[in-house]
Design a protein around this motif. Structure first.
Motif, PDB file in Angstrom:
ATOM      1  N   ASN A   1     -11.958  -6.837  -9.983  1.00 46.06           N
ATOM      2  CA  ASN A   1     -10.777  -6.917  -9.203  1.00 46.06           C
ATOM      3  C   ASN A   1      -9.323  -7.897  -9.223  1.00 46.06           C
ATOM      4  O   ASN A   1      -8.313  -7.298  -9.062  1.00 46.06           O
ATOM      5  N   LYS A   2      -9.785  -9.273 -10.140  1.00 43.81           N
ATOM      6  CA  LYS A   2      -8.757  -9.639 -10.370  1.00 43.81           C
ATOM      7  C   LYS A   2      -7.536  -8.944 -10.855  1.00 43.81           C
ATOM      8  O   LYS A   2      -6.755  -9.130 -11.438  1.00 43.81           O
ATOM      9  N   ASP A   3      -8.273  -8.338 -11.958  1.00 41.68           N
ATOM     10  CA  ASP A   3      -7.406  -7.228 -13.371  1.00 41.68           C
ATOM     11  C   ASP A   3      -6.821  -7.074 -12.012  1.00 41.68           C
ATOM     12  O   ASP A   3      -5.619  -6.132 -12.693  1.00 41.68           O
ATOM     13  N   TYR A   4      -7.228  -6.033 -11.528  1.00 40.71           N
ATOM     14  CA  TYR A   4      -6.643  -4.588 -10.701  1.00 40.71           C
ATOM     15  C   TYR A   4      -5.594  -5.433  -9.615  1.00 40.71           C
ATOM     16  O   TYR A   4      -4.693  -4.800  -9.488  1.00 40.71           O
ATOM     17  N   LEU A   5      -5.895  -6.266  -9.758  1.00 36.66           N
ATOM     18  CA  LEU A   5      -4.939  -6.515  -8.688  1.00 36.66           C
ATOM     19  C   LEU A   5      -3.658  -7.037  -9.539  1.00 36.66           C
ATOM     20  O   LEU A   5      -2.437  -7.301  -8.882  1.00 36.66           O
ATOM     21  N   ASN A   6      -3.978  -7.687 -10.518  1.00 37.56           N
ATOM     22  CA  ASN A   6      -3.132  -8.530 -11.617  1.00 37.56           C
ATOM     23  C   ASN A   6      -2.277  -6.715 -12.156  1.00 37.56           C
ATOM     24  O   ASN A   6      -0.760  -7.005 -11.562  1.00 37.56           O
ATOM     25  N   LEU A   7      -2.118  -5.449 -12.151  1.00 33.11           N
ATOM     26  CA  LEU A   7      -1.486  -4.127 -12.232  1.00 33.11           C
ATOM     27  C   LEU A   7      -1.410  -4.125 -10.823  1.00 33.11           C
ATOM     28  O   LEU A   7      -0.312  -3.695 -10.737  1.00 33.11           O
ATOM     29  N   ALA A   8      -1.589  -3.790  -9.446  1.00 28.43           N
ATOM     30  CA  ALA A   8      -0.872  -3.767  -8.182  1.00 28.43           C
ATOM     31  C   ALA A   8       0.136  -4.701  -8.440  1.00 28.43           C
ATOM     32  O   ALA A   8       1.507  -4.221  -7.143  1.00 28.43           O
ATOM     33  N   GLU A   9       0.416  -6.234  -8.422  1.00 27.76           N
ATOM     34  CA  GLU A   9       1.379  -6.636  -7.846  1.00 27.76           C
ATOM     35  C   GLU A   9       2.756  -6.501  -9.722  1.00 27.76           C
ATOM     36  O   GLU A   9       3.586  -6.784  -8.616  1.00 27.76           O
ATOM     37  N   GLU A  10       2.121  -6.090 -10.421  1.00 31.23           N
ATOM     38  CA  GLU A  10       3.575  -6.073 -11.568  1.00 31.23           C
ATOM     39  C   GLU A  10       3.999  -4.004 -10.971  1.00 31.23           C
ATOM     40  O   GLU A  10       4.982  -4.190 -11.733  1.00 31.23           O
ATOM     41  N   GLN A  11       3.197  -3.556 -10.331  1.00 28.51           N
ATOM     42  CA  GLN A  11       3.584  -2.228 -10.030  1.00 28.51           C
ATOM     43  C   GLN A  11       4.022  -1.997  -8.215  1.00 28.51           C
ATOM     44  O   GLN A  11       5.235  -1.304  -8.052  1.00 28.51           O
ATOM     45  N   ASN A  12       3.816  -3.661  -8.020  1.00 26.71           N
ATOM     46  CA  ASN A  12       4.066  -3.798  -5.830  1.00 26.71           C
ATOM     47  C   ASN A  12       3.815  -2.783  -5.931  1.00 26.71           C
ATOM     48  O   ASN A  12       4.652  -1.998  -4.475  1.00 26.71           O
ATOM     49  N   TYR A  13       2.470  -2.529  -5.667  1.00 27.01           N
ATOM     50  CA  TYR A  13       1.816  -1.597  -5.307  1.00 27.01           C
ATOM     51  C   TYR A  13       1.228  -2.704  -4.058  1.00 27.01           C
ATOM     52  O   TYR A  13      -0.124  -3.169  -4.445  1.00 27.01           O
ATOM     53  N   LYS A  14       1.324  -2.599  -3.069  1.00 27.72           N
ATOM     54  CA  LYS A  14       1.149  -3.236  -2.152  1.00 27.72           C
ATOM     55  C   LYS A  14      -0.473  -2.626  -1.720  1.00 27.72           C
ATOM     56  O   LYS A  14      -1.111  -3.924  -0.776  1.00 27.72           O
ATOM     57  N   GLU A  15      -0.616  -1.009  -1.826  1.00 26.39           N
ATOM     58  CA  GLU A  15      -2.114  -0.919  -0.787  1.00 26.39           C
ATOM     59  C   GLU A  15      -2.708  -1.557  -1.487  1.00 26.39           C
ATOM     60  O   GLU A  15      -3.838  -2.066  -1.580  1.00 26.39           O
ATOM     61  N   GLY A  16      -2.572  -1.651  -2.992  1.00 22.12           N
ATOM     62  CA  GLY A  16      -3.256  -1.847  -4.397  1.00 22.12           C
ATOM     63  C   GLY A  16      -3.402  -3.348  -4.289  1.00 22.12           C
ATOM     64  O   GLY A  16      -4.700  -3.760  -4.577  1.00 22.12           O
ATOM     65  N   ILE A  17      -3.107  -4.388  -3.967  1.00 25.45           N
ATOM     66  CA  ILE A  17      -2.828  -5.699  -3.648  1.00 25.45           C
ATOM     67  C   ILE A  17      -3.838  -6.245  -2.543  1.00 25.45           C
ATOM     68  O   ILE A  17      -4.485  -6.064  -2.581  1.00 25.45           O
ATOM     69  N   ILE A  18      -4.080  -4.860  -0.987  1.00 28.74           N
ATOM     70  CA  ILE A  18      -4.359  -5.602   0.418  1.00 28.74           C
ATOM     71  C   ILE A  18      -6.568  -4.664  -0.061  1.00 28.74           C
ATOM     72  O   ILE A  18      -6.954  -5.789   0.342  1.00 28.74           O
ATOM     73  N   LEU A  19      -6.672  -3.744  -1.109  1.00 31.89           N
ATOM     74  CA  LEU A  19      -7.622  -3.150  -1.326  1.00 31.89           C
ATOM     75  C   LEU A  19      -8.058  -4.591  -2.363  1.00 31.89           C
ATOM     76  O   LEU A  19      -9.312  -4.621  -2.130  1.00 31.89           O
ATOM     77  N   CYS A  20      -7.876  -5.082  -3.806  1.00 29.17           N
ATOM     78  CA  CYS A  20      -8.317  -5.940  -4.103  1.00 29.17           C
ATOM     79  C   CYS A  20      -8.465  -7.640  -3.022  1.00 29.17           C
ATOM     80  O   CYS A  20      -9.838  -7.582  -3.006  1.00 29.17           O
ATOM     81  N   TYR A  21      -7.582  -7.872  -2.255  1.00 26.90           N
ATOM     82  CA  TYR A  21      -7.790  -9.064  -1.824  1.00 26.90           C
ATOM     83  C   TYR A  21      -9.433  -8.357  -0.621  1.00 26.90           C
ATOM     84  O   TYR A  21      -9.565  -9.898  -0.280  1.00 26.90           O
ATOM     85  N   ILE A  22      -9.355  -7.285  -0.530  1.00 29.96           N
ATOM     86  CA  ILE A  22     -10.139  -6.997   0.900  1.00 29.96           C
ATOM     87  C   ILE A  22     -11.828  -7.686   0.219  1.00 29.96           C
ATOM     88  O   ILE A  22     -12.850  -7.591   0.226  1.00 29.96           O
ATOM     89  N   ASN A  23     -11.655  -6.512  -1.351  1.00 29.47           N
ATOM     90  CA  ASN A  23     -13.186  -6.968  -2.088  1.00 29.47           C
ATOM     91  C   ASN A  23     -13.237  -8.070  -2.725  1.00 29.47           C
ATOM     92  O   ASN A  23     -14.363  -8.351  -2.094  1.00 29.47           O
TER      93      ASN A  23
END
Length: 482
Positions: A62-84
């Motif tokens: 989830n931290k790897d995916y969080l980094n990816l979501a932040e790089e792509q500025n994908y807000k929904e992905g960031i939120i999903l990682c935070y919840i996980n």
């Protein structure tokens, strides 16, 4: 956990997957397809690792995916990682970090319109409140989650979350001693997916505790067991199933078999660090040794139960204080929003004098309705508090650890008001204040909390200083005025 070599392979695979996702983004123009791929892969892998209890790789994923979501500025992905990450933290007993990541998700969610994520956020928030004993708050948050599910058009996602929210709600209702209502939601969940491990185990537990139909309980347990995927690794679902099997054999008076299943459940919960479940298993083991007439082993199990329960309560109390702060913060935000609306109406009235009369008329009518509604709710609340007073007194007399949690549900504004005066008050001091609020005398407090009368007087003296209460004012009157 995986062996070190497999861990490295798993980590390398994740890096490759993240690289491919990054490369896929531009090809799809950062469109919905790449986002959908991100969500589906993350959820699938998270669920698989969660069931295995592999928290090390789960956090890393989830931290790897969080980094990816932040790089792509994908807000929904960031939120999903935070919840996980919040879910992982709460699962292993770090409720403070779980609440912290939920707050981050909630903050980000204000900028995104996603019913799916809102439903998921409230589901996780409800579960966290449930494990720290705030069952009323858990049910309220669960209701919000169900509300947002109505707006989800994707039927597969809707069923996926609806099943879990129904199962969670049933669990909270059982803890709140509302078995009939809980059973209704189990049946609703069964209509969506009658094969799930959690739901079938809860149905088995219901028949063991309430209908006393052991044959029905065994059928549901066999269904649950059959759905557990055997991967050769620890499966967290097995702990709950084995614990309920232990209850089944205990009810059947086969105490040796019951003990075997309780021991297996304890082993699963210990390996997966499920702190919330461990005290109850030790208590069940102690009861089983009592039936086997082995007093020494019974006492050893009870000692472990007391130690684990105390450790869990310390963690829960810290989380309860954070949860109270969160509720106060929400109320401040609501107050600020209300003030902005007032300013808007004032400006609007100043410009359109003709509309003033109409707006005031409608406003006054609505205000009268709200006042009548408030009076009705106040009378209803007063009635419920009166009904609950005897329950609170009984819990206090038994020095029950759930006294403060139940008190806060019945008098929700009392502890936050005290914490406004002195934020450094601890759980034991809040419990002491609650007993004075209920008009217990110093002698009674000393008797029920197993301390000397002199110690009670010293505590009162220290409380006066911390709360700035004049010596000529009775503490009971001061607390009653709050």
């Amino acid at each position: 956990m995986f062996p070190p070599q497999l861990n490295r392979i798993f980590y390398s695979y994740n890096l490759l997957l993240l690289f491919l996702l990054c490369c896929a983004g531009p090809a799809y123009g950062q469109g919905a397809f790449s986002h959908q791929k991100f969500d589906s892969i993350l959820l699938k892998k998270t669920e698989s690792l969660r069931i295995q209890g592999d928290y090390e790789n789960l956090v890393r994923l989830n931290k790897d995916y969080l980094n990816l979501a932040e790089e792509q500025n994908y807000k929904e992905g960031i939120i999903l990682c935070y919840i996980n990450i919040s879910n992982i933290s709460a699962t292993i007993g770090n409720y403070k970090r779980g609440l912290s990541y939920l707050s981050l998700a909630e903050k980000e969610l204000k900028t995104v319109n996603s019913s799916v994520l809102k439903a998921r956020l409230y589901q996780e928030h409800a579960q966290l409140n449930g494990v720290i004993g705030l069952y009323k708050s858990a049910l309220d948050l669960n209701t919000k989650g169900l509300y947002y599910l109505k707006n989800i058009s994707n039927q597969d996602k809707r069923k996926f979350y609806l099943y879990r929210l129904y199962a969670n709600r049933a669990d909270f209702l059982y803890k709140a001693n509302k078995a009939d209502s809980a059973y209704i939601y189990l049946q609703k969940g069964k209509r969506i997916d009658g094969q799930g491990v959690l739901l079938n185990t809860l149905l088995a537990k219901h028949h063991l505790m309430y209908t006393k139909r052991k044959d029905s309980a065994l059928i549901y347990l066999q269904k649950a067991s059959g759905k557990i995927v055997n991967t050769g690794k620890v499966n967290v679902q097995s702990g709950f199933v084995d614990l309920t099997y232990g209850d089944y054999y205990f009810a059947s008076e086969d105490y040796k078999t019951a003990l075997e299943y309780y021991s297996k459940a304890l082993d699963y919960y210990s390996k997966t660090n499920r702190l919330y479940n461990i005290p109850g298993v030790y208590e069940s083991i102690a009861k089983t040794y009592r039936m086997l007439n082995e007093p020494q082993k019974e006492e050893e199990a009870m000692q472990k139960y007391r130690e684990e329960k105390t450790a869990l309560e310390n963690i829960q109390n810290e989380a309860i204080n954070i949860s109270i702060d969160h509720m106060l913060s929400d109320k401040d935000e609501e107050s600020n929003g209300f003030q902005k609306k007032i300013y808007f109406y004032i400006g609007f009235i100043a410009i359109l004098s003709l509309v003033i009369f109409i707006l005031l008329y409608r406003h006054n009518r609505a205000l009268r309705q709200k006042k009548n509604q408030f009076k009705s709710e106040a009378l209803s609340l007063k009635s419920r508090i009166n009904d609950s007073f005897d329950e609170l007194v009984g819990l206090a007399k038994k020095n029950d650890s759930t006294f403060l949690t139940r008190f806060q549900e019945i008098y929700p504004k009392f502890c936050p008001r005290l914490l406004e005066i002195n934020p450094r008050l601890g759980a034991s001091e809040l419990t002491f204040c609650a007993m004075i609020k209920l008009n217990f005398t110093s002698k009674e407090i000393a008797e029920y909390t197993f301390i000397q009368h002199k110690s009670v007087q010293q505590k009162k003296h220290r409380l006066r200083k911390k709360l700035n209460v004049p010596t000529e004012q009775e503490l009971f009157i001061f607390f009653d005025s709050l």
